[in-house]
Design an enzyme around this catalytic site. Structure first.
Site, PDB file in Angstrom:
ATOM      1  N   THR A  62       0.857  -1.195   0.000  1.00  5.22           N
ATOM      2  CA  THR A  62       0.000   0.000   0.000  1.00  5.22           C
ATOM      3  C   THR A  62       0.893   1.245   0.000  1.00  5.22           C
ATOM      4  OG1 THR A  62      -0.176   0.171   2.416  1.00  5.22           O
ATOM      5  CG2 THR A  62      -1.806  -1.217   1.300  1.00  5.22           C
ATOM      6  N   GLY A  63       0.419   2.279  -0.662  1.00  4.82           N
ATOM      7  CA  GLY A  63       1.196   3.527  -0.719  1.00  4.82           C
ATOM      8  C   GLY A  63       2.496   3.340  -1.474  1.00  4.82           C
ATOM      9  N   THR A 117       3.287   4.434  -4.427  1.00  6.50           N
ATOM     10  CA  THR A 117       3.541   5.403  -5.501  1.00  6.50           C
ATOM     11  C   THR A 117       4.528   6.491  -5.106  1.00  6.50           C
ATOM     12  OG1 THR A 117       1.591   6.603  -4.784  1.00  6.50           O
ATOM     13  CG2 THR A 117       1.322   5.110  -6.660  1.00  6.50           C
ATOM     14  N   GLY A 156       7.617   7.976  -1.864  1.00 10.01           N
ATOM     15  CA  GLY A 156       8.350   7.841  -0.610  1.00 10.01           C
ATOM     16  C   GLY A 156       8.837   6.420  -0.319  1.00 10.01           C
ATOM     17  N   ILE A 157       8.674   6.001   0.917  1.00  9.71           N
ATOM     18  CA  ILE A 157       9.199   4.709   1.382  1.00  9.71           C
ATOM     19  C   ILE A 157       8.527   3.547   0.644  1.00  9.71           C
ATOM     20  CG2 ILE A 157       9.449   3.220   3.422  1.00  9.71           C
ATOM     21  CD1 ILE A 157       9.387   5.850   5.143  1.00  9.71           C
ATOM     22  N   GLY A 158       7.226   3.664   0.391  1.00 10.56           N
ATOM     23  CA  GLY A 158       6.480   2.586  -0.278  1.00 10.56           C
ATOM     24  C   GLY A 158       6.958   2.376  -1.705  1.00 10.56           C
ATOM     25  N   SER A 182       6.652   4.028  13.154  1.00 14.43           N
ATOM     26  CA  SER A 182       7.428   5.272  13.191  1.00 14.43           C
ATOM     27  C   SER A 182       8.147   5.319  14.537  1.00 14.43           C
ATOM     28  CB  SER A 182       6.464   6.457  13.087  1.00 14.43           C
ATOM     29  OG  SER A 182       7.104   7.664  13.414  1.00 14.43           O
ATOM     30  N   TYR A 189      -1.560  11.107  15.409  1.00 16.14           N
ATOM     31  CA  TYR A 189      -0.647  10.389  14.506  1.00 16.14           C
ATOM     32  C   TYR A 189       0.244   9.450  15.316  1.00 16.14           C
ATOM     33  CZ  TYR A 189       3.225   9.346  11.380  1.00 16.14           C
ATOM     34  OH  TYR A 189       4.172   8.677  10.646  1.00 16.14           O
TER      35      TYR A 189
HETATM   36  N1  LIG Z   1       8.313  10.615   6.172  1.00 14.96           N
HETATM   37  C1  LIG Z   1       8.563  10.437   7.448  1.00 14.96           C
HETATM   38  O1  LIG Z   1       9.266  11.261   8.113  1.00 14.96           O
HETATM   39  C2  LIG Z   1       8.039   9.206   8.156  1.00 14.96           C
HETATM   40  C3  LIG Z   1       8.570   8.894   9.421  1.00 14.96           C
HETATM   41  C4  LIG Z   1       8.100   7.772  10.091  1.00 14.96           C
HETATM   42  C5  LIG Z   1       7.109   6.993   9.519  1.00 14.96           C
HETATM   43  N2  LIG Z   1       6.591   7.314   8.294  1.00 14.96           N
HETATM   44  C6  LIG Z   1       5.534   6.455   7.749  1.00 14.96           C
HETATM   45  O2  LIG Z   1       5.997   5.880   6.554  1.00 14.96           O
HETATM   46  C7  LIG Z   1       4.877   5.574   5.701  1.00 14.96           C
HETATM   47  C8  LIG Z   1       5.154   6.125   4.311  1.00 14.96           C
HETATM   48  O3  LIG Z   1       5.357   7.517   4.431  1.00 14.96           O
HETATM   49  P1  LIG Z   1       6.162   8.370   3.346  1.00 14.96           P
HETATM   50  O4  LIG Z   1       7.031   9.301   4.096  1.00 14.96           O
HETATM   51  O5  LIG Z   1       6.756   7.478   2.329  1.00 14.96           O
HETATM   52  O6  LIG Z   1       4.926   9.215   2.756  1.00 14.96           O
HETATM   53  P2  LIG Z   1       4.587   9.743   1.272  1.00 14.96           P
HETATM   54  O7  LIG Z   1       5.833  10.029   0.517  1.00 14.96           O
HETATM   55  O8  LIG Z   1       3.593  10.832   1.502  1.00 14.96           O
HETATM   56  O9  LIG Z   1       3.868   8.489   0.587  1.00 14.96           O
HETATM   57  C9  LIG Z   1       2.628   8.022   1.057  1.00 14.96           C
HETATM   58  C10 LIG Z   1       2.100   6.946   0.122  1.00 14.96           C
HETATM   59  O10 LIG Z   1       0.839   6.504   0.655  1.00 14.96           O
HETATM   60  C11 LIG Z   1      -0.189   6.731  -0.335  1.00 14.96           C
HETATM   61  N3  LIG Z   1      -1.405   7.156   0.348  1.00 14.96           N
HETATM   62  C12 LIG Z   1      -1.567   8.276   1.086  1.00 14.96           C
HETATM   63  N4  LIG Z   1      -2.837   8.371   1.510  1.00 14.96           N
HETATM   64  C13 LIG Z   1      -3.480   7.282   1.042  1.00 14.96           C
HETATM   65  C14 LIG Z   1      -4.818   6.832   1.128  1.00 14.96           C
HETATM   66  N5  LIG Z   1      -5.749   7.535   1.781  1.00 14.96           N
HETATM   67  N6  LIG Z   1      -5.159   5.661   0.538  1.00 14.96           N
HETATM   68  C15 LIG Z   1      -4.227   4.957  -0.148  1.00 14.96           C
HETATM   69  N7  LIG Z   1      -2.945   5.329  -0.271  1.00 14.96           N
HETATM   70  C16 LIG Z   1      -2.581   6.495   0.312  1.00 14.96           C
HETATM   71  C17 LIG Z   1       0.383   7.819  -1.266  1.00 14.96           C
HETATM   72  O11 LIG Z   1      -0.151   7.750  -2.589  1.00 14.96           O
HETATM   73  P3  LIG Z   1      -1.451   8.624  -3.047  1.00 14.96           P
HETATM   74  O12 LIG Z   1      -1.210  10.015  -2.597  1.00 14.96           O
HETATM   75  O13 LIG Z   1      -1.524   8.440  -4.532  1.00 14.96           O
HETATM   76  O14 LIG Z   1      -2.622   7.976  -2.364  1.00 14.96           O
HETATM   77  C18 LIG Z   1       1.858   7.438  -1.284  1.00 14.96           C
HETATM   78  O15 LIG Z   1       2.072   6.395  -2.186  1.00 14.96           O
HETATM   79  C19 LIG Z   1       3.653   6.192   6.386  1.00 14.96           C
HETATM   80  O16 LIG Z   1       2.948   5.179   7.054  1.00 14.96           O
HETATM   81  C20 LIG Z   1       4.254   7.180   7.369  1.00 14.96           C
HETATM   82  O17 LIG Z   1       3.411   7.384   8.476  1.00 14.96           O
HETATM   83  C21 LIG Z   1       7.041   8.412   7.597  1.00 14.96           C
END
Ligand SMILES: NC(=O)c1ccc[n+]([C@@H]2O[C@H](COP(=O)([O-])OP(=O)(O)OC[C@H]3O[C@@H](n4cnc5c(N)ncnc54)[C@H](OP(=O)(O)O)[C@@H]3O)[C@@H](O)[C@H]2O)c1
Length: 257
Positions: A7-8, A10, A12-14, A138, A151
């Site tokens: 999931t996700g 597209t 960042g980390i995913g 996280s 969060y």
């Molecule tokens: N970045 C940080 O500092 C950080 C730190 C600790 C943990 N995390 C965790 O790591 C995970 C990934 O975060 P990231 O930093 O890679 O974020 P990101 O770059 O914003 O990517 C988020 C991904 O999730 C998808 N997404 C968001 N809302 C969604 C929804 N309602 N339904 C389905 N898909 C959805 C987005 O695609 P669409 O927009 O196309 O839906 C995108 O592919 C998250 O769980 C976040 O809480 C992040």
């Protein structure tokens, strides 16, 4: 050929995790809201890695959409070997002022959809005697974080659920691992309005999505219960255990406010 459900995938980390699985010759089932991004990744990865990519456009913050995605994956007959519950977002601000609808959506995505996929795919994996699940939590899972209170609470749920279920499944051939990234430079911060946290990287070391993903993949393949990404974060999360909760919360507030 093995199959990974992410999931996700597209951004960042995913996205980086999807790329790791693809580069190892794993077929992908990817979920996100943006159809254009999904189909772009499908075309790119299929051409580059010779794998098959199935896309589901779904907003997992809307009730029942996770059930519908699972129903469609099951109906397709796909056997899922790896599940990465990565999609998530954060909100920041005063709890009394944040709109309930965005908080509810965040809980639906970060908690309900993740718990549902963990349950349904783990059931299928147990029946087959093998499988690995990676749930993205996280460092916020380890402490209360004022101004990102809900969060942090969703991520505490992810960590706790993952460890509990991993222990229940011991000996079944199925592992559950929680990845705890620290501050990672992605679009997450634009959506959460936490760009300031990124600027405070001297307090919290900042990582790239690629490095958080590579670490997550490693700990999942080792079947670890959880892992905190980066040594500095691991030390901080260890030290936090010895602080009174209020002190830890005040320290966390200095990065979010
Ligand atoms: N970045 C940080 O500092 C950080 C730190 C600790 C943990 N995390 C965790 O790591 C995970 C990934 O975060 P990231 O930093 O890679 O974020 P990101 O770059 O914003 O990517 C988020 C991904 O999730 C998808 N997404 C968001 N809302 C969604 C929804 N309602 N339904 C389905 N898909 C959805 C987005 O695609 P669409 O927009 O196309 O839906 C995108 O592919 C998250 O769980 C976040 O809480 C992040």
């Amino acid at each position: 050929m093995e199959t990974a459900f992410i999931t996700g995938a597209t951004d960042g980390i995913g996205y980086e995790l999807a790329q790791i699985f693809a580069s190892k010759g794993c077929n992908l089932i990817i979920v996100a809201r943006n159809t254009e991004r999904l189909t772009g990744i499908k075309a790119d990865f299929e051409a580059r890695y010779g794998i098959s990519v199935t896309c589901y456009t779904a907003d997992l913050s809307v009730e029942h959409n996770a059930c519908e995605v699972y129903r469609r994956v099951a109906a397709s007959g796909a056997e899922v070997d790896y599940v990465v519950n990565n999609a998530g977002f954060g909100t920041s601000g005063l709890w009394t002022e944040l709109e309930w609808e965005s908080e509810r959506g965040m809980i639906e995505l970060n908690v309900v959809a993740l718990a549902y996929f963990t349950k349904m795919f783990a059931r299928d994996m147990v029946a087959r005697g093998k499988g690995r699940i990676l749930n993205v939590a996280s460092t916020a899972a380890f402490e209360s974080v004022p101004y990102m209170s809900a969060y942090a609470a969703t991520k505490a749920f992810v960590l706790s659920l993952s460890i509990g279920v991993a222990e229940e499944l011991k000996g079944s051939g199925v592992t559950v691992t929680a990845l705890c990234p620290g501050v990672t430079a992605s679009r997450f911060h634009q959506r959460a309005h936490t760009e300031e946290t990124l600027r405070k990287a001297w307090i919290l070391p900042q990582s790239s999505p690629a490095s958080a993903a590579a670490y997550g993949y490693r700990i999942m393949m080792k079947g670890r219960l959880y892992g905190v990404h980066r040594a500095g974060n691991r030390l901080s999360m260890w030290l936090i255990r010895f602080l009174p909760r209020r002190t830890a919360a005040r320290l966390a507030a200095s990065t979010t406010h």
